[in-house]
Scaffold this active site. Structure first.
Site, PDB file in Angstrom:
ATOM      1  N   THR A  34       0.922  -1.256   0.061  1.00 31.24           N
ATOM      2  CA  THR A  34       0.060  -0.016  -0.135  1.00 31.24           C
ATOM      3  C   THR A  34       1.008   1.285  -0.140  1.00 31.24           C
ATOM      4  OG1 THR A  34      -0.384   0.291   2.408  1.00 31.24           O
ATOM      5  CG2 THR A  34      -1.838  -1.189   1.374  1.00 31.24           C
ATOM      6  N   ASP A  58      -3.532   6.382   1.564  1.00 34.96           N
ATOM      7  CA  ASP A  58      -3.107   7.374   2.559  1.00 34.96           C
ATOM      8  C   ASP A  58      -3.779   7.157   3.778  1.00 34.96           C
ATOM      9  OD1 ASP A  58      -2.692   9.701   3.882  1.00 34.96           O
ATOM     10  OD2 ASP A  58      -3.717  11.042   2.436  1.00 34.96           O
ATOM     11  N   SER A 136       8.867   1.906  14.760  1.00 28.04           N
ATOM     12  CA  SER A 136       9.291   2.923  15.703  1.00 28.04           C
ATOM     13  C   SER A 136      10.825   3.440  15.320  1.00 28.04           C
ATOM     14  CB  SER A 136       9.387   2.602  17.212  1.00 28.04           C
ATOM     15  OG  SER A 136       9.741   3.432  18.191  1.00 28.04           O
ATOM     16  N   TYR A 150       8.478  14.612  16.236  1.00 25.66           N
ATOM     17  CA  TYR A 150       8.769  13.174  15.460  1.00 25.66           C
ATOM     18  C   TYR A 150       8.864  12.128  16.689  1.00 25.66           C
ATOM     19  CZ  TYR A 150      10.822   9.262  13.041  1.00 25.66           C
ATOM     20  OH  TYR A 150      11.062   7.815  12.532  1.00 25.66           O
ATOM     21  N   LYS A 154       6.892   8.580  17.951  1.00 25.78           N
ATOM     22  CA  LYS A 154       7.310   7.463  18.065  1.00 25.78           C
ATOM     23  C   LYS A 154       7.411   6.902  19.347  1.00 25.78           C
ATOM     24  CE  LYS A 154       8.423   6.486  13.556  1.00 25.78           C
ATOM     25  NZ  LYS A 154       7.358   5.518  12.947  1.00 25.78           N
TER      26      LYS A 154
END
Length: 279
Positions: A34, A58, A136, A150, A154
């Site tokens: 995907t 998406d 991660s 960010y 994570k």
């Protein structure tokens, strides 16, 4: 447990997602790739017409996620390995990053991952087996300055995955968190990392960080494929798998954390308010 598995991989157009999809296909597995642009997987579909399926996705579109999972399941008859690989970075000090950029990062890295999990879990529970692999990073273990958004995303993936693993083990579904070090993937390109307008107040910190990190020893993305195949084939896969030479660094970080907790334990115990002296 070896091959003949059916994979569903997000972000399969490039980087780890593409490499792992190709490795799975080359050993005879079936893969639903995907990606935002299915044309990026056209060569794999041509090479493996019976076992590769490219789907436009998406992950920030929840309805699209559920439709893609259902389509892949209907096409192959089952799903064994769900790889939440789609994501992108965000650089900038916390003060520098605007709200829209923050939300966009969490929409992909956290909410996109959650949508895929929630779409796939009923199918995995029904078949009594499955393996969810959430991407991660070392950024999900240790936070450094100017990447906090960010890293926050994570860290969220880590907590969600750990709880999920305990929830779904009873159904025969396993969960693993993959924590790569720095790799020479397209993740380092401009299209995969957002950058906030820099404030001069943080320039010295950025320079200090760059000097401490140096050039870095980026890993070979292709070398990660056997590790992921070993992970999905393991009879008892680990909850966490680091990729790259991270263990010494992480052990040092955790030793520092434990030392701090121990140094402040008398304060923590006093904060509980129960001396334990009551009979």
């Amino acid at each position: 447990m070896t091959s003949n598995k059916t994979w569903f991989i997000t972000g399969a157009g490039r980087g780890f997602g593409r490499i792992w999809a190709q490795a799975a296909l080359e050993r005879g597995d079936r893969v639903a790739l995907t990606l935002r642009n299915p044309a990026q997987a056209a060569d794999l579909v041509e090479r493996f017409p019976d076992t590769a399926l490219a789907l436009k996705l998406d992950v920030t579109n929840r309805a699209e996620v559920f439709a893609a999972v259902a389509t892949a399941h209907d096409h192959f008859g089952r799903l064994d390995v769900i790889v939440n690989n789609a994501g992108f970075g965000q650089m900038g000090a916390i003060e520098e990053v605007d709200e829209d950029s923050i939300r966009a990062n969490f929409e992909t890295n956290v909410f996109g991952t959650l949508s895929v999990i929630q779409a796939a879990l009923p199918l995995l529970r029904a078949q009594g087996a499955g393996h969810i692999i959430n991407l991660s990073s070392v950024a999900g273990i240790v936070a450094v300055p100017t990447a906090g958004i960010y890293e926050g995303a994570k860290f969220a993936v880590e907590g969600i995955s750990e709880a999920l693993a305990a929830e779904v083990a009873q159904f025969g579904v396993r969960v693993s968190i993959v924590e790569p070090s720095g790799y020479a993937t397209e993740f380092l390109s401009a299209g995969s990392i957002g950058s906030a307008p820099a404030m001069t107040e943080y320039d010295a910190l950025r320079e200090e960080l760059a000097a401490s990190l140096g050039e870095g020893d980026l890993g070979d993305p292709a070398a990660s494929a056997p590790a992921i195949l070993a992970l999905v084939d393991a009879e008892k896969p680990p909850l966490r798998l680091m990729l790259g030479n991270l263990l010494p660094f992480v052990k040092d970080v955790y030793a520092q954390r434990i030392a701090t907790w121990e140094a402040w334990d008398h304060v923590a115990l006093a904060a509980h308010g129960n001396t334990g002296s009551e009979a």
